[in-house]
Design a protein around this motif. Structure first.
Motif, PDB file in Angstrom:
ATOM      1  N   GLU A  25       0.759  -0.757  -0.116  1.00 25.59           N
ATOM      2  CA  GLU A  25       0.117  -0.119  -0.035  1.00 25.59           C
ATOM      3  C   GLU A  25       0.964   1.433   0.014  1.00 25.59           C
ATOM      4  OE1 GLU A  25      -3.109   0.047   2.945  1.00 25.59           O
ATOM      5  OE2 GLU A  25      -3.244  -2.521   2.997  1.00 25.59           O
ATOM      6  N   LEU A  26       1.999   0.686   0.811  1.00 25.36           N
ATOM      7  CA  LEU A  26       2.351   2.826   0.411  1.00 25.36           C
ATOM      8  C   LEU A  26       3.415   2.602  -0.411  1.00 25.36           C
ATOM      9  CD1 LEU A  26       4.888   1.859   4.253  1.00 25.36           C
ATOM     10  CD2 LEU A  26       3.709   3.543   3.587  1.00 25.36           C
ATOM     11  N   GLN A  31       3.875   6.016  -5.402  1.00 30.50           N
ATOM     12  CA  GLN A  31       4.250   6.158  -6.528  1.00 30.50           C
ATOM     13  C   GLN A  31       2.448   6.935  -7.311  1.00 30.50           C
ATOM     14  OE1 GLN A  31       5.580   4.971  -8.918  1.00 30.50           O
ATOM     15  NE2 GLN A  31       4.653   5.983 -10.780  1.00 30.50           N
ATOM     16  N   GLN A  32       1.414   7.365  -6.837  1.00 31.93           N
ATOM     17  CA  GLN A  32       0.365   7.654  -7.295  1.00 31.93           C
ATOM     18  C   GLN A  32       0.143   9.507  -6.631  1.00 31.93           C
ATOM     19  OE1 GLN A  32      -2.885   6.472  -5.374  1.00 31.93           O
ATOM     20  NE2 GLN A  32      -3.150   4.930  -6.617  1.00 31.93           N
ATOM     21  N   MET A  33       1.890   9.428  -5.781  1.00 29.26           N
ATOM     22  CA  MET A  33       2.058  10.603  -4.840  1.00 29.26           C
ATOM     23  C   MET A  33       2.997  11.356  -5.756  1.00 29.26           C
ATOM     24  SD  MET A  33       2.469   9.492  -1.176  1.00 29.26           S
ATOM     25  CE  MET A  33       3.411  11.199  -0.850  1.00 29.26           C
ATOM     26  N   SER A  34       3.427  10.749  -6.761  1.00 28.19           N
ATOM     27  CA  SER A  34       5.299  10.930  -7.161  1.00 28.19           C
ATOM     28  C   SER A  34       4.586  11.367  -8.891  1.00 28.19           C
ATOM     29  CB  SER A  34       6.447  10.086  -7.555  1.00 28.19           C
ATOM     30  OG  SER A  34       5.589   9.168  -8.370  1.00 28.19           O
ATOM     31  N   GLU A  35       3.718  11.066  -9.156  1.00 28.79           N
ATOM     32  CA  GLU A  35       3.026  11.460 -10.575  1.00 28.79           C
ATOM     33  C   GLU A  35       1.860  13.197 -10.067  1.00 28.79           C
ATOM     34  OE1 GLU A  35       0.063   8.289 -11.297  1.00 28.79           O
ATOM     35  OE2 GLU A  35       2.010   6.645 -11.914  1.00 28.79           O
ATOM     36  N   SER A  36       1.550  13.352  -8.997  1.00 27.52           N
ATOM     37  CA  SER A  36       1.818  14.552  -8.818  1.00 27.52           C
ATOM     38  C   SER A  36       2.639  15.646  -8.288  1.00 27.52           C
ATOM     39  CB  SER A  36      -0.204  14.686  -8.313  1.00 27.52           C
ATOM     40  OG  SER A  36      -0.217  13.792  -6.835  1.00 27.52           O
ATOM     41  N   MET A  37       3.951  15.726  -8.317  1.00 25.96           N
ATOM     42  CA  MET A  37       4.215  16.454  -7.913  1.00 25.96           C
ATOM     43  C   MET A  37       5.011  17.443  -8.308  1.00 25.96           C
ATOM     44  SD  MET A  37       4.024  16.807  -4.290  1.00 25.96           S
ATOM     45  CE  MET A  37       5.151  17.910  -3.333  1.00 25.96           C
ATOM     46  N   ASN A  38       5.704  18.586  -7.718  1.00 24.48           N
ATOM     47  CA  ASN A  38       6.867  19.325  -8.169  1.00 24.48           C
ATOM     48  C   ASN A  38       6.971  20.353  -7.699  1.00 24.48           C
ATOM     49  OD1 ASN A  38       8.079  20.891 -10.693  1.00 24.48           O
ATOM     50  ND2 ASN A  38       6.152  22.461 -10.693  1.00 24.48           N
ATOM     51  N   GLU A  61       8.789  14.419   5.472  1.00 31.46           N
ATOM     52  CA  GLU A  61       7.690  14.958   6.449  1.00 31.46           C
ATOM     53  C   GLU A  61       7.612  16.397   5.090  1.00 31.46           C
ATOM     54  OE1 GLU A  61       6.873  15.939   9.217  1.00 31.46           O
ATOM     55  OE2 GLU A  61       6.910  13.918   9.633  1.00 31.46           O
ATOM     56  N   GLN A  62       8.217  16.793   4.793  1.00 32.21           N
ATOM     57  CA  GLN A  62       8.563  18.038   3.443  1.00 32.21           C
ATOM     58  C   GLN A  62       7.221  17.936   2.484  1.00 32.21           C
ATOM     59  OE1 GLN A  62      12.081  19.123   1.308  1.00 32.21           O
ATOM     60  NE2 GLN A  62      10.783  20.243   0.092  1.00 32.21           N
ATOM     61  N   LEU A  63       7.526  16.271   2.256  1.00 32.23           N
ATOM     62  CA  LEU A  63       6.121  16.368   1.203  1.00 32.23           C
ATOM     63  C   LEU A  63       4.629  16.566   1.843  1.00 32.23           C
ATOM     64  CD1 LEU A  63       7.321  12.923  -0.499  1.00 32.23           C
ATOM     65  CD2 LEU A  63       6.398  15.145  -1.828  1.00 32.23           C
ATOM     66  N   LYS A  64       5.082  15.953   3.062  1.00 31.08           N
ATOM     67  CA  LYS A  64       3.881  16.119   3.864  1.00 31.08           C
ATOM     68  C   LYS A  64       2.975  16.999   4.000  1.00 31.08           C
ATOM     69  CE  LYS A  64       2.209  14.368   8.265  1.00 31.08           C
ATOM     70  NZ  LYS A  64       2.725  13.982   9.685  1.00 31.08           N
ATOM     71  N   LYS A  71      -4.333  14.670  -0.009  1.00 29.56           N
ATOM     72  CA  LYS A  71      -5.344  13.482  -0.097  1.00 29.56           C
ATOM     73  C   LYS A  71      -4.329  12.405  -0.137  1.00 29.56           C
ATOM     74  CE  LYS A  71      -4.301  14.113  -5.256  1.00 29.56           C
ATOM     75  NZ  LYS A  71      -4.864  14.116  -6.687  1.00 29.56           N
ATOM     76  N   PHE A  72      -2.759  12.558   0.224  1.00 29.34           N
ATOM     77  CA  PHE A  72      -2.601  11.374   0.269  1.00 29.34           C
ATOM     78  C   PHE A  72      -1.914  10.675   1.965  1.00 29.34           C
ATOM     79  CE2 PHE A  72      -1.405  12.408  -4.096  1.00 29.34           C
ATOM     80  CZ  PHE A  72      -1.825  11.177  -4.994  1.00 29.34           C
ATOM     81  N   SER A  73      -2.745  11.320   3.014  1.00 34.85           N
ATOM     82  CA  SER A  73      -2.461  11.370   4.222  1.00 34.85           C
ATOM     83  C   SER A  73      -2.590   9.293   4.599  1.00 34.85           C
ATOM     84  CB  SER A  73      -3.859  12.061   5.018  1.00 34.85           C
ATOM     85  OG  SER A  73      -4.821  11.053   5.469  1.00 34.85           O
ATOM     86  N   GLY A  74      -3.021   8.732   4.108  1.00 36.18           N
ATOM     87  CA  GLY A  74      -3.080   7.566   4.230  1.00 36.18           C
ATOM     88  C   GLY A  74      -1.462   6.972   4.070  1.00 36.18           C
ATOM     89  N   PHE A  75      -1.532   7.579   3.275  1.00 34.04           N
ATOM     90  CA  PHE A  75       0.473   6.653   3.401  1.00 34.04           C
ATOM     91  C   PHE A  75       0.962   7.716   4.598  1.00 34.04           C
ATOM     92  CE2 PHE A  75       4.904   8.840   2.432  1.00 34.04           C
ATOM     93  CZ  PHE A  75       5.626   8.019   1.550  1.00 34.04           C
ATOM     94  N   PHE A  76       1.186   8.887   3.905  1.00 33.87           N
ATOM     95  CA  PHE A  76       2.057   9.370   5.787  1.00 33.87           C
ATOM     96  C   PHE A  76       1.331   8.826   7.264  1.00 33.87           C
ATOM     97  CE2 PHE A  76       2.197  12.718   2.297  1.00 33.87           C
ATOM     98  CZ  PHE A  76       3.310  13.046   2.293  1.00 33.87           C
TER      99      PHE A  76
END
Length: 124
Positions: A25-26, A31-38, A61-64, A71-76
């Motif tokens: 799951e992590l 993978q989903q997060m990396s597609e929506s980050m700059n 933490e910087q990502l968080k 929307k990716f709070s589950g990952f964190f």
């Protein structure tokens, strides 16, 4: 010797934290997060370097804190369990060679870190 001790502690910590399905799951969420980050994040040159674990955690933490990651709070939440299991085993860290890289590069290396941690857990 220090690296072997760290790997043993890492394996023990992960065995008390996420199981293999949580690891999957992590990785999926990452993978989903990396597609929506700059974003540019301080990234260790060597994700296997025991001295760079806190840098990895700082990067997450910087990502968080980035609004796009809400929307990716589950990952964190899942990653926090891994972090808590490793933090007590971390000693005083030495210098970690880093470079500011894109969030995509950081997340790719983070995926590798999580996979290796899961493999170590499976072998233990």
């Amino acid at each position: 010797m220090k690296t072997h001790l760290y790997l043993l502690l890492l394996a023990a910590g992960i065995s008390a934290a996420p199981d293999m399905s949580s690891t999957a799951e992590l990785l999926t969420l990452l993978q989903q997060m990396s597609e929506s980050m700059n974003l540019r994040i301080e990234t260790p040159d060597d994700m296997n370097d025991v001295n760079c674990i806190s840098t990895i955690f700082e990067g997450t933490e910087q990502l968080k804190t980035n609004p796009a990651m809400k929307k990716f709070s589950g990952f964190f939440q899942k990653f926090e369990r891994l972090k808590q299991s490793l933090t007590p085993s971390l000693g005083r860290e030495e210098k970690c060679d880093t470079e500011r890289k894109s969030a995509t590069v950081f997340m790719g290396r983070l995926m590798t870190f999580i996979r290796k941690a899961a493999l170590r857990n499976a072998r233990a």
